[in-house]
Write an enzyme that holds these catalytic residues in place. Structure first.
Site, mmCIF file in Angstrom:
data_model
loop_
_atom_site.group_PDB
_atom_site.id
_atom_site.type_symbol
_atom_site.label_atom_id
_atom_site.label_comp_id
_atom_site.label_asym_id
_atom_site.label_seq_id
_atom_site.Cartn_x
_atom_site.Cartn_y
_atom_site.Cartn_z
ATOM 1 N N SER A 1 32.733 68.167 48.956
ATOM 2 C CA SER A 1 31.373 68.046 48.761
ATOM 3 C C SER A 1 30.741 69.410 48.636
ATOM 4 C CB SER A 1 30.573 67.352 50.016
ATOM 5 O OG SER A 1 29.238 67.665 50.060
ATOM 6 N N TYR B 1 29.525 66.808 59.401
ATOM 7 C CA TYR B 1 29.892 66.596 57.876
ATOM 8 C C TYR B 1 30.489 67.381 57.221
ATOM 9 C CZ TYR B 1 29.446 64.521 53.137
ATOM 10 O OH TYR B 1 29.756 64.187 51.676
#
Length: 245
Positions: free
Chosen positions: A143, A156
């Site tokens: 990501s 995350y």
């Protein structure tokens, strides 16, 4: 359906929606044999029916990436159907956003289990077969949050930084197996629909509604990496909206 000069067997985790489903559609359009896995078997079946109606070869398999036994069953189904595994797209992920001080420990563990342990299990399930057949390609979804850290996204981000580190280590240890990290920015998906703090989830949804690119754009990036000659290893791709900072 438009075929390519070489059809590959492509396994995709988290294929019931978002980037996973878009990647399955892209791979099918390119003439690859697609094996799709996710927990939501009703969605997998619907996707498989859709792609088969266009002439694609698709095998849906129920998959829980947090279980090594389930991941091995997934790869065994691919081998039984096609006799080899050319590509694994480790796509499954979760993103419940919240400040660390909220101490949402169960959600921390979920992110570690799905985003990192799931990638490790995927590698463990396909690596022996790829080594035996003398080649293969592992595509791991990280990501933009694997390159930067924002408030509410610390855990995350930690899992996505770890995916990038793991991928680079695997790349350095491999000569016949290609390794690609794809890092999407805001993308239309269901990542912001589940878990996390209410305010953080709302902020992420608002940003996604304003900025997000379609999941098909990330699928195109994955297809680009997979489509290179076997002696070309595209190690990292960052795909984000032009307006995202």
């Amino acid at each position: 359906m438009t075929g390519t000069t070489e059809s590959k067997t492509v396994l995709i985790t988290g294929a019931s929606s978002g980037i996973g489903a878009a990647t399955a559609r892209r791979m099918a359009t390119l003439g690859h044999h697609v094996v799709i896995g996710a927990r939501r078997t009703d969605r997998l079946t619907a996707l498989a029916d859709e792609l088969r109606s266009d002439g694609a070869t698709v095998t849906p398999v129920e998959l829980d990436v947090t279980s090594i036994e389930s991941m091995r069953s997934f790869t065994e189904a691919a081998l039984a159907e096609h006799g080899r595994i050319d590509v694994l797209v480790n796509n499954a992920g979760v993103m419940p956003l919240a400040p660390i001080a909220d101490l949402r420990i169960a959600e921390w563990e979920q992110m570690i289990d799905v985003n990192l342990r799931g990638v490790l299990y995927g590698i463990a399930a396909v690596l022996p077969q790829m080594r035996e057949q003398g080649g293969g390609h592992i595509v791991n979804l990280s990501s933009v949050s694997g390159h930067r850290v924002d408030p509410t996204a610390a855990v995350y981000s930690a899992t996505k930084f770890a995916v990038a580190a793991l991928s680079e280590g695997l790349r350095q240890e491999s000569q016949d197996i290609r390794v690609t990290v794809v890092s999407p920015g805001f993308t239309r998906s269901e990542l912001t629909d589940h878990g996390g703090a209410t305010e953080a989830r709302a902020a992420a949804r608002a940003a996604a509604e304003e900025l997000a690119i379609p999941a098909s754009s990330v699928a195109d990036a994955i297809a680009y990496a997979i489509g290179q000659p076997t002696d070309v290893d595209v190690n990292e791709i960052i795909v984000r909206p032009a307006k995202q900072r």
